[in-house]
Design an enzyme around this catalytic site. Structure first.
Site, PDB file in Angstrom:
ATOM      1  N   ARG A  60       0.782  -1.152   0.090  1.00 38.95           N
ATOM      2  CA  ARG A  60      -0.220  -0.144   0.116  1.00 38.95           C
ATOM      3  C   ARG A  60       0.839   1.279   0.151  1.00 38.95           C
ATOM      4  NH1 ARG A  60      -2.308  -3.895   3.480  1.00 38.95           N
ATOM      5  NH2 ARG A  60      -4.486  -4.227   2.836  1.00 38.95           N
TER       6      ARG A  60
ATOM      7  N   ASP B 142      -9.455  -4.608   8.410  1.00 37.20           N
ATOM      8  CA  ASP B 142      -8.487  -5.465   8.860  1.00 37.20           C
ATOM      9  C   ASP B 142      -9.048  -6.279  10.238  1.00 37.20           C
ATOM     10  OD1 ASP B 142      -5.877  -4.385   7.687  1.00 37.20           O
ATOM     11  OD2 ASP B 142      -7.410  -3.033   7.861  1.00 37.20           O
TER      12      ASP B 142
ATOM     13  N   ARG C 165     -11.785  -8.851   9.350  1.00 32.62           N
ATOM     14  CA  ARG C 165     -11.042  -9.824   8.988  1.00 32.62           C
ATOM     15  C   ARG C 165     -10.681 -10.697   9.920  1.00 32.62           C
ATOM     16  NH1 ARG C 165      -7.780  -6.679   4.227  1.00 32.62           N
ATOM     17  NH2 ARG C 165      -9.203  -7.249   2.518  1.00 32.62           N
TER      18      ARG C 165
ATOM     19  N   HIS D  77      -2.846   0.797   8.356  1.00 30.31           N
ATOM     20  CA  HIS D  77      -3.653  -0.464   7.569  1.00 30.31           C
ATOM     21  C   HIS D  77      -2.545  -0.681   6.503  1.00 30.31           C
ATOM     22  CE1 HIS D  77      -6.333  -2.297   4.835  1.00 30.31           C
ATOM     23  NE2 HIS D  77      -6.255  -1.148   3.829  1.00 30.31           N
TER      24      HIS D  77
HETATM   25  N1  LIG Z   1      -8.938   1.236   3.028  1.00 29.86           N
HETATM   26  C1  LIG Z   1      -9.202   0.021   2.453  1.00 29.86           C
HETATM   27  O1  LIG Z   1      -9.447  -0.686   3.135  1.00 29.86           O
HETATM   28  C2  LIG Z   1      -9.093  -0.106   0.783  1.00 29.86           C
HETATM   29  C3  LIG Z   1      -9.478  -1.469   0.398  1.00 29.86           C
HETATM   30  C4  LIG Z   1      -9.384  -1.552  -0.934  1.00 29.86           C
HETATM   31  C5  LIG Z   1      -8.991  -0.713  -1.878  1.00 29.86           C
HETATM   32  N2  LIG Z   1      -8.422   0.428  -1.044  1.00 29.86           N
HETATM   33  C6  LIG Z   1      -7.701   1.550  -2.304  1.00 29.86           C
HETATM   34  O2  LIG Z   1      -8.889   2.184  -2.997  1.00 29.86           O
HETATM   35  C7  LIG Z   1      -8.642   2.676  -3.816  1.00 29.86           C
HETATM   36  C8  LIG Z   1      -9.256   2.451  -5.179  1.00 29.86           C
HETATM   37  O3  LIG Z   1      -9.178   1.096  -5.512  1.00 29.86           O
HETATM   38  P1  LIG Z   1     -10.013   0.494  -6.849  1.00 29.86           P
HETATM   39  O4  LIG Z   1      -9.824  -1.030  -6.906  1.00 29.86           O
HETATM   40  O5  LIG Z   1     -11.401   1.050  -6.752  1.00 29.86           O
HETATM   41  O6  LIG Z   1      -9.096   1.246  -7.860  1.00 29.86           O
HETATM   42  P2  LIG Z   1      -9.715   1.433  -9.422  1.00 29.86           P
HETATM   43  O7  LIG Z   1      -8.569   1.866 -10.333  1.00 29.86           O
HETATM   44  O8  LIG Z   1     -10.730   0.350  -9.985  1.00 29.86           O
HETATM   45  O9  LIG Z   1     -10.559   2.931  -9.247  1.00 29.86           O
HETATM   46  C9  LIG Z   1      -9.945   4.106  -9.088  1.00 29.86           C
HETATM   47  C10 LIG Z   1     -10.933   5.280  -9.577  1.00 29.86           C
HETATM   48  O10 LIG Z   1     -10.400   6.378  -9.233  1.00 29.86           O
HETATM   49  C11 LIG Z   1     -10.738   7.538 -10.300  1.00 29.86           C
HETATM   50  N3  LIG Z   1      -9.899   8.360 -10.361  1.00 29.86           N
HETATM   51  C12 LIG Z   1      -8.459   8.553 -10.309  1.00 29.86           C
HETATM   52  N4  LIG Z   1      -7.842   9.784 -10.577  1.00 29.86           N
HETATM   53  C13 LIG Z   1      -9.097  10.459  -9.864  1.00 29.86           C
HETATM   54  C14 LIG Z   1      -9.400  11.898  -9.834  1.00 29.86           C
HETATM   55  N5  LIG Z   1      -8.305  12.703  -9.940  1.00 29.86           N
HETATM   56  N6  LIG Z   1     -10.684  12.292  -9.567  1.00 29.86           N
HETATM   57  C15 LIG Z   1     -11.711  11.494  -9.383  1.00 29.86           C
HETATM   58  N7  LIG Z   1     -11.558  10.172  -9.723  1.00 29.86           N
HETATM   59  C16 LIG Z   1     -10.282   9.791  -9.988  1.00 29.86           C
HETATM   60  C17 LIG Z   1     -10.473   6.490 -11.639  1.00 29.86           C
HETATM   61  O11 LIG Z   1     -10.956   6.813 -12.685  1.00 29.86           O
HETATM   62  C18 LIG Z   1     -10.967   5.227 -11.008  1.00 29.86           C
HETATM   63  O12 LIG Z   1     -12.500   4.928 -11.852  1.00 29.86           O
HETATM   64  C19 LIG Z   1      -7.028   2.405  -4.304  1.00 29.86           C
HETATM   65  O13 LIG Z   1      -6.120   3.466  -3.829  1.00 29.86           O
HETATM   66  C20 LIG Z   1      -7.149   1.044  -3.217  1.00 29.86           C
HETATM   67  O14 LIG Z   1      -5.906   0.635  -2.627  1.00 29.86           O
HETATM   68  C21 LIG Z   1      -8.458   0.739   0.066  1.00 29.86           C
END
Ligand SMILES: NC(=O)c1ccc[n+]([C@@H]2O[C@H](COP(=O)([O-])OP(=O)(O)OC[C@H]3O[C@@H](n4cnc5c(N)ncnc54)[C@H](O)[C@@H]3O)[C@@H](O)[C@H]2O)c1
Length: 317
Positions: A89, A149, A152, A176
């Protein structure tokens, strides 16, 4: 003025669209704005999710812009690059801080006064960045932190002990990410100390079981990403849980990431600790008791995050 029936989701990829889907089903809101640089993606998700609403609750779901989100009660930010197989991450930091620089100032410009829920990774670092960039009170910026987490961990312990995971009182705290830790010393099931409950269920090898379960929890995202390239249902349920805690003013305890102001000697970083959450956002951190080893590991986790914040130049924001 804040519209208590409105939520906005920024970023409509796997995590944003799944979160929006879970929020539509939750019945917490009657209006939902979806924002993405890929406008067609936001429009498509809004149409698709809206089609499901007659089976759940009436809600107006539409693709919009930051102006539409100005009066939302909560903005959930999931925009950003996700981990690829083999990436941590923390590897995402530069890319996603850049993306936050194009999002959070827009949220500030439109005069948003609600709760900002940070989900993109590395979530602790981006929560810290969002506090600095948004101008919102610290209590209004919440990182989803180790909520997933900890779920989980509850699931794994529930399986191990043959008990409903909701009855397991156990937290993952810290980053995280790779330096997170399970707080075993104060874990319990229905008020019975975890070790005693394990023995009641015929498990005596505590050290090996704890190591295996903590490793499985830490590795869960890597395992899922290796198989299906992304994780999204678990985090979507975490987002819905957090929005419910806020909108229903639950004052419940969830291990979110927030700005430390001296807890366990930690300052000027965002990290996850059990925290009371309600309509006003973060109310206070709960001083969970930690043994010597857990305290040392929490400090090591905080140091790892602090280094990343320094290297990303976020202190000067
Ligand atoms: N906190 C958690 O527990 C957790 C869990 C899973 C994923 N995540 C995180 O969530 C984030 C998204 O993951 P994902 O699988 O949905 O990715 P993804 O690539 O499927 O989606 C990301 C989206 O963000 C959009 N985007 C990019 N730049 C942008 C901007 N400037 N303004 C608006 N939209 C924008 C993209 O167009 C895309 O639709 C990642 O950073 C991932 O690591 C966090």
């Amino acid at each position: 003025m804040i519209d208590t029936r409105k939520v906005a989701v920024v970023g409509c990829g796997f995590v944003g669209s799944s979160s929006a889907f879970a929020l539509m089903q939750s019945g917490l809101f009657s209006e939902m704005v979806l924002i993405d640089v890929d406008r067609a993606r936001a429009e498509g998700e809004a149409l698709d999710i809206g089609n499901g609403s007659p089976f759940a609750h009436p809600i107006d779901v539409y693709a919009g812009d930051y102006e539409d989100a100005a009066d939302a009660a909560i903005i959930v930010v999931t925009a950003g690059a996700a981990q690829k197989p083999g990436e941590t991450r923390l590897d995402l930091v530069n890319k996603n801080v850049g993306i936050y620089e194009s999002i959070i100032p827009r949220i500030r410009e439109v005069g948003f006064e609600g709760i900002l829920l940070v989900v993109s990774n590395p979530v602790d670092v981006l929560t810290y960045a969002a506090i600095k960039m948004s101008g919102l009170p610290e209590s209004h910026v919440i990182g989803s932190g180790t909520v997933l987490d900890s779920a989980r961990l509850q699931e794994a312990l529930g399986d191990h002990l043959g008990v409903d995971p909701r009855d397991v009182g156990a937290y993952i705290i810290g980053e995280h990410g790779d330096s997170e830790l399970a707080v075993w010393s104060s874990a319990d099931v229905a008020g019975v100390p975890l070790k005693d409950f394990c023995e009641m269920r015929g498990h005596f090898d505590h050290v090996a079981a704890q190591r295996r379960i903590a490793d499985d929890v830490k590795g869960a995202a890597y395992e899922i990403i290796a198989r299906k390239k992304a994780t999204y249902y678990g985090i979507a349920m975490s987002v819905a849980r957090l929005c419910g805690a806020i909108m229903r003013d639950e004052h419940c305890v969830l291990p979110v990431s927030s700005l430390m102001v001296g807890e366990y000697g930690l300052t000027d970083i965002a990290i996850s600790l059990p925290t009371i959450i309600g309509r006003a956002g973060i109310e206070c951190r709960v001083p969970i008791s930690l043994d010597e080893d857990e305290l040392a590991r929490l400090h090591a986790s905080a140091e790892a995050l602090s280094d990343v914040i320094d290297r990303a130049g976020l202190r000067e924001l």
